[in-house]
Write an enzyme that holds these catalytic residues in place. Structure first.
Site, PDB file in Angstrom:
ATOM      1  N   ARG A 155      -1.659  -0.976  -9.604  1.00 59.58           N
ATOM      2  CA  ARG A 155      -0.765  -2.218 -10.036  1.00 59.58           C
ATOM      3  C   ARG A 155      -1.455  -3.274 -10.352  1.00 59.58           C
ATOM      4  NH1 ARG A 155       3.125   1.484  -7.040  1.00 59.58           N
ATOM      5  NH2 ARG A 155       1.668   3.275  -6.802  1.00 59.58           N
TER       6      ARG A 155
ATOM      7  N   ASP B  14       8.938   5.940   7.662  1.00 61.29           N
ATOM      8  CA  ASP B  14       8.585   7.168   8.010  1.00 61.29           C
ATOM      9  C   ASP B  14       7.591   8.067   7.310  1.00 61.29           C
ATOM     10  OD1 ASP B  14      10.230   8.385   5.589  1.00 61.29           O
ATOM     11  OD2 ASP B  14      11.558   9.288   7.008  1.00 61.29           O
ATOM     12  N   GLY B  15       7.617   8.045   5.964  1.00 59.38           N
ATOM     13  CA  GLY B  15       5.758   7.946   4.878  1.00 59.38           C
ATOM     14  C   GLY B  15       6.911   9.379   4.473  1.00 59.38           C
TER      15      GLY B  15
ATOM     16  N   LYS C 145       3.760  12.684  -3.224  1.00 57.85           N
ATOM     17  CA  LYS C 145       4.654  11.079  -2.672  1.00 57.85           C
ATOM     18  C   LYS C 145       5.925  11.471  -1.611  1.00 57.85           C
ATOM     19  CE  LYS C 145       7.846   7.166  -4.644  1.00 57.85           C
ATOM     20  NZ  LYS C 145       8.031   6.647  -5.946  1.00 57.85           N
TER      21      LYS C 145
ATOM     22  N   GLY D   7       2.521   3.690   1.608  1.00 57.18           N
ATOM     23  CA  GLY D   7       3.326   3.776   2.309  1.00 57.18           C
ATOM     24  C   GLY D   7       3.645   5.942   2.967  1.00 57.18           C
ATOM     25  N   ARG D   8       3.868   6.209   1.808  1.00 57.09           N
ATOM     26  CA  ARG D   8       4.613   7.833   1.877  1.00 57.09           C
ATOM     27  C   ARG D   8       3.810   8.168   0.555  1.00 57.09           C
ATOM     28  NH1 ARG D   8      10.693   5.894  -1.126  1.00 57.09           N
ATOM     29  NH2 ARG D   8       9.053   4.094  -2.049  1.00 57.09           N
TER      30      ARG D   8
ATOM     31  N   GLY E  17       0.634  -1.250   0.164  1.00 59.15           N
ATOM     32  CA  GLY E  17      -0.430  -0.209   0.016  1.00 59.15           C
ATOM     33  C   GLY E  17       0.887   1.180   0.609  1.00 59.15           C
TER      34      GLY E  17
ATOM     35  N   ASP F   9       4.247  -5.269  -7.720  1.00 48.52           N
ATOM     36  CA  ASP F   9       3.335  -3.761  -6.576  1.00 48.52           C
ATOM     37  C   ASP F   9       4.213  -2.728  -7.546  1.00 48.52           C
ATOM     38  OD1 ASP F   9       6.091  -5.441  -5.281  1.00 48.52           O
ATOM     39  OD2 ASP F   9       6.089  -2.750  -4.405  1.00 48.52           O
ATOM     40  N   ASN F  10       4.768  -2.334  -8.648  1.00 48.21           N
ATOM     41  CA  ASN F  10       5.593  -1.457  -9.691  1.00 48.21           C
ATOM     42  C   ASN F  10       5.348  -1.867 -10.523  1.00 48.21           C
ATOM     43  OD1 ASN F  10       6.917  -0.376  -6.838  1.00 48.21           O
ATOM     44  ND2 ASN F  10       8.688  -1.737  -6.933  1.00 48.21           N
TER      45      ASN F  10
HETATM   46  P1  AMP Z   1       8.963   0.735  -3.676  1.00 49.79           P
HETATM   47  O1  AMP Z   1      10.082   0.174  -2.845  1.00 49.79           O
HETATM   48  O2  AMP Z   1       9.132   2.383  -3.404  1.00 49.79           O
HETATM   49  O3  AMP Z   1       8.631   0.471  -4.899  1.00 49.79           O
HETATM   50  O4  AMP Z   1       7.958   0.526  -2.316  1.00 49.79           O
HETATM   51  C1  AMP Z   1       8.100  -0.492  -1.025  1.00 49.79           C
HETATM   52  C2  AMP Z   1       6.496  -0.358  -0.205  1.00 49.79           C
HETATM   53  O5  AMP Z   1       7.293   0.265   1.259  1.00 49.79           O
HETATM   54  C3  AMP Z   1       5.596   0.484  -0.718  1.00 49.79           C
HETATM   55  O6  AMP Z   1       4.586  -0.119   0.095  1.00 49.79           O
HETATM   56  C4  AMP Z   1       6.296   1.972   0.087  1.00 49.79           C
HETATM   57  O7  AMP Z   1       4.463   2.568   0.410  1.00 49.79           O
HETATM   58  C5  AMP Z   1       6.420   1.312   1.439  1.00 49.79           C
HETATM   59  N1  AMP Z   1       7.306   2.396   1.544  1.00 49.79           N
HETATM   60  C6  AMP Z   1       8.111   2.538   1.493  1.00 49.79           C
HETATM   61  N2  AMP Z   1       9.645   4.164   1.389  1.00 49.79           N
HETATM   62  C7  AMP Z   1       8.947   4.437   2.766  1.00 49.79           C
HETATM   63  C8  AMP Z   1       8.953   5.520   3.650  1.00 49.79           C
HETATM   64  N3  AMP Z   1       9.802   6.157   4.117  1.00 49.79           N
HETATM   65  N4  AMP Z   1       7.898   5.125   4.638  1.00 49.79           N
HETATM   66  C9  AMP Z   1       6.528   4.388   4.188  1.00 49.79           C
HETATM   67  N5  AMP Z   1       6.974   3.239   3.483  1.00 49.79           N
HETATM   68  C10 AMP Z   1       7.603   3.377   2.163  1.00 49.79           C
HETATM   69 MG    MG Z   2       6.199   1.060  -5.837  1.00 49.80          MG
END
Ligand code: AMP
Ligand code: MG
Length: 479
Positions: A181, A123-124, A111, A90-91, A88, A246-247
């Site tokens: 996605r 940390d979002g 974002k 997360g940030r 989901g 998810d990407n």
């Molecule tokens: P990504 O690898 O960037 O596609 O992210 C994979 C998952 O990790 C997704 O659910 C993102 O929302 C979560 N995520 C990545 N970075 C952060 C962050 N700094 N804080 C919270 N969730 C994160």
């Molecule tokens: Mg992603």
């Protein structure tokens, strides 16, 4: 000045279990890095209002604009092959949707906008590095004619984000045809929520594939879109770096620029991502990885395809198995144009592969070799020029059998082979400067990336591959 968004939100009308409704978390001291005026225009937004203090407050997440319906989307995914039932946003927070000047529905998402119920340990937030990288690379991708999410704006937060070191925080405003996605489908399939899958499929069909009558047709359209997308990536030497489900966008838009990069020297096994130790998402593996991801999509759709499970599996398997043929055709179309061919012959794939394998062996720069084909400088890219010359004999013979004349072939090559790509050492340079508050290298590179198929007299800094000391071997994740 007040920024007005002509919001027309649809995802927010889907069932509550598709997302978590919440506002972005305000930041200390927003500061403007850039606003994409051309994109703002397409979206019916006033770029001056976006640049005003009110616009800045919105872009930083400090003010929720009228008509917004902010939410974090739920999704799941396979990351490096391992299953995560709940990822989901997360940030990131979807603030709403607008219909653009072409009548296409576009998401507007912040974002780096703070924690959400999907943040897990994160940390979002985002630091300025991945924001600058995504802005540059996604806008470069768009200028190259490759489907992608876009960057509407980047702002600093005035807050520090803790990574390997304390770094300046930033927020990217991302625009996408949707943020749906393969992992969105997996989220509901894992919960055996067939009703949600049906709603999601209807939403995706209405939004992305209006000509598809049912889930099977949607699957086939998604497969075709990804075959085209990945072939286009291969044609510019792009490595996504984190091709997790998810990407992987359901409608074939490049999404989630993390440790991505464009290759300098051609080698099929090139990897940049610091977290991809086994080369899972190396350049040449991208087609097989995306088909694996599409097989996951197919699996989620089985209950919607046919009530008889064996029949559903049979037709979904056929759809997934059509990928290699679709992909080969797309790849050939991309690379034929790159070598200036307007016609098709059986030996073309072999001719292209021979060039690529000599490039790999002899350290040729991917972009400059292909760009040099039209102006006679390609051979300079090879440590052994004779290896290029013997290939060029076959190439010239093939061109002589092509319907088009030399001028037409050269024109095709110049339209198909960019002179300018976001070389990783230039992206890193822009990031380093932005960390100390100097956005000039970022803005200069961004401007130059907007017309990649023309070559200007003073382009040497952008076309030059990295010197050994400048080479960026690893790119760290977006987090
Ligand atoms: P990504 O690898 O960037 O596609 O992210 C994979 C998952 O990790 C997704 O659910 C993102 O929302 C979560 N995520 C990545 N970075 C952060 C962050 N700094 N804080 C919270 N969730 C994160
Ligand atoms: Mg992603």
């Amino acid at each position: 000045m007040t920024i007005q968004f002509p919001f027309d939100n649809s995802y927010a009308t889907l069932p509550e279990r598709f997302y978590a409704r919440l506002d972005p978390t305000p930041v200390a001291q927003p500061g403007l890095i850039a606003v994409n005026a051309a994109l703002a225009g397409e979206l019916g937004l006033d770029p001056e209002a976006l640049r005003s203090d009110d616009g800045l407050q919105v872009l930083a997440g400090n003010r929720v604009p009228t008509g917004a319906d902010p939410l974090a989307q739920a999704y799941a995914g396979h990351q490096f092959g391992g299953w995560s039932p709940q990822l989901g946003d997360g940030r990131a927070i979807l603030i709403g949707e607008v219909i653009d000047s072409k009548g296409i529905r576009r998401d507007i998402q912040l974002k780096g906008s703070g924690r959400t119920p999907f943040s897990r340990m994160g940390d979002g937030r985002a630091w300025i590095g991945p924001v600058i990288r995504e802005y540059l690379v996604s806008e470069a991708m768009h200028a190259l004619g490759i489907p992608t999410t876009r960057a509407l704006a980047a702002v600093t937060t005035g807050e520090v984000v803790l990574r390997e070191a304390p770094l300046p925080g930033a927020v990217l405003t991302r625009v996408a045809s949707s943020h749906i996605r393969v992992g969105t489908f997996q989220y509901f399939a894992a919960r055996q929520d067939t009703e949600a899958l049906r709603v999601l499929t209807d939403h995706v069909i209405a939004r992305h594939f209006p000509e598809a009558p049912d889930a099977l047709a949607m699957l086939k359209a998604a497969i075709a879109a990804q075959a085209r997308l990945v072939a286009q990536w291969m044609g510019v030497g792009f490595i996504h770096g984190v091709m997790n489900t998810d990407n992987t966008h359901v409608a074939g838009e490049t999404i989630d620029y993390g440790p991505c990069a464009f290759m300098d020297r051609y080698h099929p096994e090139t990897v940049f991502s610091s977290i991809d130790q086994f080369g899972r998402y190396a350049y040449a593996r991208q087609p097989e990885i995306v088909v694996w991801n599409l097989a996951q999509l197919a699996t989620t759709l089985l209950p919607l395809i046919d009530a008889d499970q064996d029949r559903a599996i049979a037709v979904a398997t056929d759809a997934v198995h059509s990928f290699p043929e679709l992909y080969s055709a797309e790849w050939l179309a991309v690379f034929r144009a790159k070598i200036g061919l307007t016609s098709a012959e059986d030996g073309d794939a072999g001719l292209i592969q021979t060039l690529l394998s000599r490039m790999a062996t002899l350290g040729a720069d991917f972009t400059n070799t292909f760009r040099g084909l039209a102006d006679g400088t390609a051979r300079d890219q090879f440590t052994d020029r004779a290896a290029f010359d013997t290939w060029a004999e076959d190439w010239h013979a093939r061109r002589a059998r092509d319907g088009a004349d030399t001028a037409q072939q050269e024109d095709l090559m110049r339209r198909s082979n960019p002179a300018i790509i976001p070389r990783n050492h230039r992206v890193e340079e822009a990031i380093q400067a932005s960390v100390s508050g100097d956005y000039a290298p970022f803005l200069k590179l961004l401007d130059r990336l907007s017309h990649p198929f023309s070559l200007d007299p003073d382009d040497a800094t952008f076309t030059r591959p990295p010197e050994p000391g400048e080479e960026v071997k690893q790119t760290f994740c977006g987090t």
